[in-house]
Motif scaffolding. Structure first.
Motif, PDB file in Angstrom:
ATOM      1  N   LEU A 196       0.823  -1.129  -0.275  1.00 23.99           N
ATOM      2  CA  LEU A 196       0.028   0.060  -0.134  1.00 23.99           C
ATOM      3  C   LEU A 196       0.750   1.330   0.122  1.00 23.99           C
ATOM      4  CD1 LEU A 196      -2.621  -1.215   2.655  1.00 23.99           C
ATOM      5  CD2 LEU A 196      -2.865  -0.571   0.217  1.00 23.99           C
ATOM      6  N   PHE A 197       2.073   1.205   0.855  1.00 26.27           N
ATOM      7  CA  PHE A 197       2.730   2.425   0.862  1.00 26.27           C
ATOM      8  C   PHE A 197       4.002   2.482  -0.145  1.00 26.27           C
ATOM      9  CE2 PHE A 197       0.402   2.619   5.057  1.00 26.27           C
ATOM     10  CZ  PHE A 197       0.111   3.885   5.038  1.00 26.27           C
ATOM     11  N   ALA A 198       4.033   1.556  -1.211  1.00 25.66           N
ATOM     12  CA  ALA A 198       4.945   1.509  -2.042  1.00 25.66           C
ATOM     13  C   ALA A 198       5.131   2.975  -2.730  1.00 25.66           C
ATOM     14  CB  ALA A 198       4.754   0.311  -3.211  1.00 25.66           C
ATOM     15  N   GLY A 199       6.580   3.216  -2.954  1.00 21.60           N
ATOM     16  CA  GLY A 199       6.610   4.642  -3.456  1.00 21.60           C
ATOM     17  C   GLY A 199       6.755   5.483  -2.594  1.00 21.60           C
ATOM     18  N   GLU A 200       6.457   5.496  -1.262  1.00 19.53           N
ATOM     19  CA  GLU A 200       6.509   6.214  -0.347  1.00 19.53           C
ATOM     20  C   GLU A 200       7.981   6.057   0.538  1.00 19.53           C
ATOM     21  OE1 GLU A 200       4.603   8.601   0.614  1.00 19.53           O
ATOM     22  OE2 GLU A 200       2.779   8.237  -0.229  1.00 19.53           O
ATOM     23  N   ARG A 201       8.688   7.294   0.566  1.00 17.32           N
ATOM     24  CA  ARG A 201       9.933   7.024   1.226  1.00 17.32           C
ATOM     25  C   ARG A 201       9.879   6.648   2.797  1.00 17.32           C
ATOM     26  NH1 ARG A 201      13.192  11.731   1.979  1.00 17.32           N
ATOM     27  NH2 ARG A 201      13.026  11.531   4.132  1.00 17.32           N
ATOM     28  N   ILE A 202       9.995   5.806   3.466  1.00 11.46           N
ATOM     29  CA  ILE A 202       9.894   5.570   4.813  1.00 11.46           C
ATOM     30  C   ILE A 202      11.135   5.389   5.577  1.00 11.46           C
ATOM     31  CG2 ILE A 202       8.830   3.831   6.749  1.00 11.46           C
ATOM     32  CD1 ILE A 202       6.517   5.107   4.815  1.00 11.46           C
ATOM     33  N   ASP A 203      11.747   6.335   6.566  1.00 13.64           N
ATOM     34  CA  ASP A 203      12.981   6.288   6.952  1.00 13.64           C
ATOM     35  C   ASP A 203      12.740   5.564   8.447  1.00 13.64           C
ATOM     36  OD1 ASP A 203      14.166   7.867   4.979  1.00 13.64           O
ATOM     37  OD2 ASP A 203      12.945   9.456   5.978  1.00 13.64           O
ATOM     38  N   LYS A 204      11.629   5.605   9.043  1.00 12.66           N
ATOM     39  CA  LYS A 204      11.482   5.231  10.343  1.00 12.66           C
ATOM     40  C   LYS A 204       9.920   4.534  10.548  1.00 12.66           C
ATOM     41  CE  LYS A 204      14.248   6.449  13.471  1.00 12.66           C
ATOM     42  NZ  LYS A 204      14.945   7.373  14.058  1.00 12.66           N
ATOM     43  N   ILE A 205       9.844   3.467  11.493  1.00 13.14           N
ATOM     44  CA  ILE A 205       8.291   3.192  11.954  1.00 13.14           C
ATOM     45  C   ILE A 205       8.330   3.659  13.469  1.00 13.14           C
ATOM     46  CG2 ILE A 205       6.798   1.289  12.456  1.00 13.14           C
ATOM     47  CD1 ILE A 205       7.743  -0.161   9.906  1.00 13.14           C
ATOM     48  N   LEU A 206       7.079   4.155  13.773  1.00  9.38           N
ATOM     49  CA  LEU A 206       6.961   4.724  15.022  1.00  9.38           C
ATOM     50  C   LEU A 206       5.675   3.877  15.530  1.00  9.38           C
ATOM     51  CD1 LEU A 206       7.267   6.514  17.754  1.00  9.38           C
ATOM     52  CD2 LEU A 206       5.763   8.147  16.456  1.00  9.38           C
ATOM     53  N   THR A 207       5.742   3.126  16.702  1.00  7.73           N
ATOM     54  CA  THR A 207       4.789   2.731  17.131  1.00  7.73           C
ATOM     55  C   THR A 207       4.341   2.795  18.886  1.00  7.73           C
ATOM     56  OG1 THR A 207       3.074   0.783  17.398  1.00  7.73           O
ATOM     57  CG2 THR A 207       5.730   0.351  17.671  1.00  7.73           C
ATOM     58  N   ILE A 208       3.451   2.434  19.275  1.00  5.47           N
ATOM     59  CA  ILE A 208       3.413   2.685  20.935  1.00  5.47           C
ATOM     60  C   ILE A 208       3.055   1.466  21.694  1.00  5.47           C
ATOM     61  CG2 ILE A 208       0.922   3.073  20.802  1.00  5.47           C
ATOM     62  CD1 ILE A 208       1.269   5.439  22.882  1.00  5.47           C
ATOM     63  N   GLU A 209       3.836   1.306  22.970  1.00  5.65           N
ATOM     64  CA  GLU A 209       3.662  -0.036  23.690  1.00  5.65           C
ATOM     65  C   GLU A 209       2.361  -0.382  24.084  1.00  5.65           C
ATOM     66  OE1 GLU A 209       6.380   0.333  27.046  1.00  5.65           O
ATOM     67  OE2 GLU A 209       5.112   2.002  28.065  1.00  5.65           O
ATOM     68  N   ALA A 210       1.769  -1.620  24.127  1.00 11.49           N
ATOM     69  CA  ALA A 210       2.743  -2.420  23.987  1.00 11.49           C
ATOM     70  C   ALA A 210       2.286  -3.338  22.859  1.00 11.49           C
ATOM     71  CB  ALA A 210       2.587  -3.599  25.267  1.00 11.49           C
ATOM     72  N   SER A 211       1.110  -3.390  22.612  1.00  8.72           N
ATOM     73  CA  SER A 211       0.660  -4.358  21.388  1.00  8.72           C
ATOM     74  C   SER A 211       0.833  -3.783  20.031  1.00  8.72           C
ATOM     75  CB  SER A 211      -0.745  -4.328  21.259  1.00  8.72           C
ATOM     76  OG  SER A 211      -1.464  -4.654  22.684  1.00  8.72           O
ATOM     77  N   GLY A 212       1.332  -2.643  19.899  1.00  3.58           N
ATOM     78  CA  GLY A 212       2.147  -2.202  18.571  1.00  3.58           C
ATOM     79  C   GLY A 212       3.356  -2.806  18.223  1.00  3.58           C
ATOM     80  N   ILE A 213       4.167  -3.331  19.167  1.00  2.00           N
ATOM     81  CA  ILE A 213       5.503  -3.416  19.028  1.00  2.00           C
ATOM     82  C   ILE A 213       5.892  -4.733  18.258  1.00  2.00           C
ATOM     83  CG2 ILE A 213       7.620  -3.869  20.073  1.00  2.00           C
ATOM     84  CD1 ILE A 213       6.634  -2.330  22.712  1.00  2.00           C
ATOM     85  N   GLY A 214       5.201  -5.788  18.446  1.00  2.00           N
ATOM     86  CA  GLY A 214       5.412  -6.807  17.482  1.00  2.00           C
ATOM     87  C   GLY A 214       5.035  -6.814  16.313  1.00  2.00           C
ATOM     88  N   ILE A 215       3.799  -6.138  15.940  1.00  2.00           N
ATOM     89  CA  ILE A 215       3.361  -6.113  14.520  1.00  2.00           C
ATOM     90  C   ILE A 215       4.368  -4.877  14.061  1.00  2.00           C
ATOM     91  CG2 ILE A 215       1.510  -4.796  13.329  1.00  2.00           C
ATOM     92  CD1 ILE A 215      -0.422  -5.413  15.866  1.00  2.00           C
TER      93      ILE A 215
END
Lengths: 192, 192
Positions: free
Chosen positions: B45-64
């Motif tokens: 879905l995000f092909a073509g977007e430059r992604i330098d980093k992923i940000l999430t929030i503890e706890a359940s987002g981390i594994g994904i």
């Protein structure tokens, strides 16, 4: 594991109060390629062991365990919770552990339906110091009648004794970096 | 994403109080193969977007987020913390968000050195309902002078409006399953 030791020397910081900061790659910012190599190394070390499930504890263990699971045939990862929530219902295994880092007790909770008596469980966590968190996780696995197949740790502070205590009890503990001393004045970190 | 929708129908439970329990595969026990497929879908879905980093929030987002990062060239994953700790030092971006699930306010904290002004950040989380947690994460990214490249969500409760509010503000939100209604009496879950 040399890659992890090198990374600790490069980006880890020994701080007063026996704190090792590895937030640049392990427990705030996560180097997922390193996590992948760590998973491969645990898979090599535990080759021949049947592993049905990986158990870890929120929050820092989760990313490491989920990436590592891909080296164990994508077994399910269960993460123990440190607080009650509306999302936790049904019967639970629970115990209380003391965190020296946070200087307080907190609960460790796993819903009963995510651990079964027939399972062989690999416990994975980022740190092993006094071993209190791990003792809580072991207690939960054994309450379920399941078996601890092994314990995979990223960084063991060997001089705090938690790892050796677990080894004396017969558990197989595989720590990828074992620190034998840290000096927060010189910044020196040495490995076992 | 049909695989995720099917899994929600199979193993999710609509409960009173607008709670969707997906602890069998998403936020207590984790199906890492599903996480891998979710990561592949966000990468598509995000092909073509430059992604330098992923940000999430503890706890359940981390594994994904950690499993998904492998589909974005192993970019670093940063997870925001929900509490102060001795391991959090140095300058921080922080804000306060309200959790309807937990009925309380809590802080959202990211150390400044893990977000830079030049970075394009993909925010990933397990749930989007009212959008409070995401608004906190967006505020932190923008405080750093970084740019939100997009928002990847596993399960959006579309009828709670948080996703549409973010889309109206111009953010690209890609939710892999968008629930249009849930009925805790019949157990019915329908998707948009």
């Amino acid at each position: 594991m040399k890659e992890l030791e090198d990374r600790i020397v490069q980006d880890g910081v020994a701080k007063a109060g026996n704190v090792l900061k590895v937030d640049a790659f392990l427990n705030h910012q996560c180097d997922v390629e390193l996590f992948d190599h760590m998973g491969a190394e645990w898979a090599r070390l535990f080759a021949g062991e049947r592993i049905d499930k990986i158990l870890t504890i929120e929050a820092s263990g989760i990313g490491i365990a989920c990436v590592a699971a891909r080296h164990f045939g994508n077994v399910p990862v269960v993460f123990a919770k440190k607080a009650q929530s509306v999302n936790l219902d049904g019967e639970q295994y629970s115990t209380t552990i003391y965190s020296f880092t946070k200087k307080k007790e907190y609960p460790v909770i796993v819903c009963k339906r995510f651990l079964s008596a027939s399972e062989r469980v690999l416990i994975i966590d980022d740190f092993l110091a006094n071993g209190c968190a791990l003792e809580g996780l072991i207690e939960i696995v054994e309450s379920a009648g399941a078996e601890v197949a092994g314990i995979g740790i990223a960084i063991e502070k060997g001089y705090q004794g938690g790892g050796d205590k677990l080894r004396e009890r017969g558990y197989r503990v595989e720590s990828l970096a074992r620190i034998s001393s840290m000096n927060d004045e010189t910044g020196a970190i040495t490995f076992a």
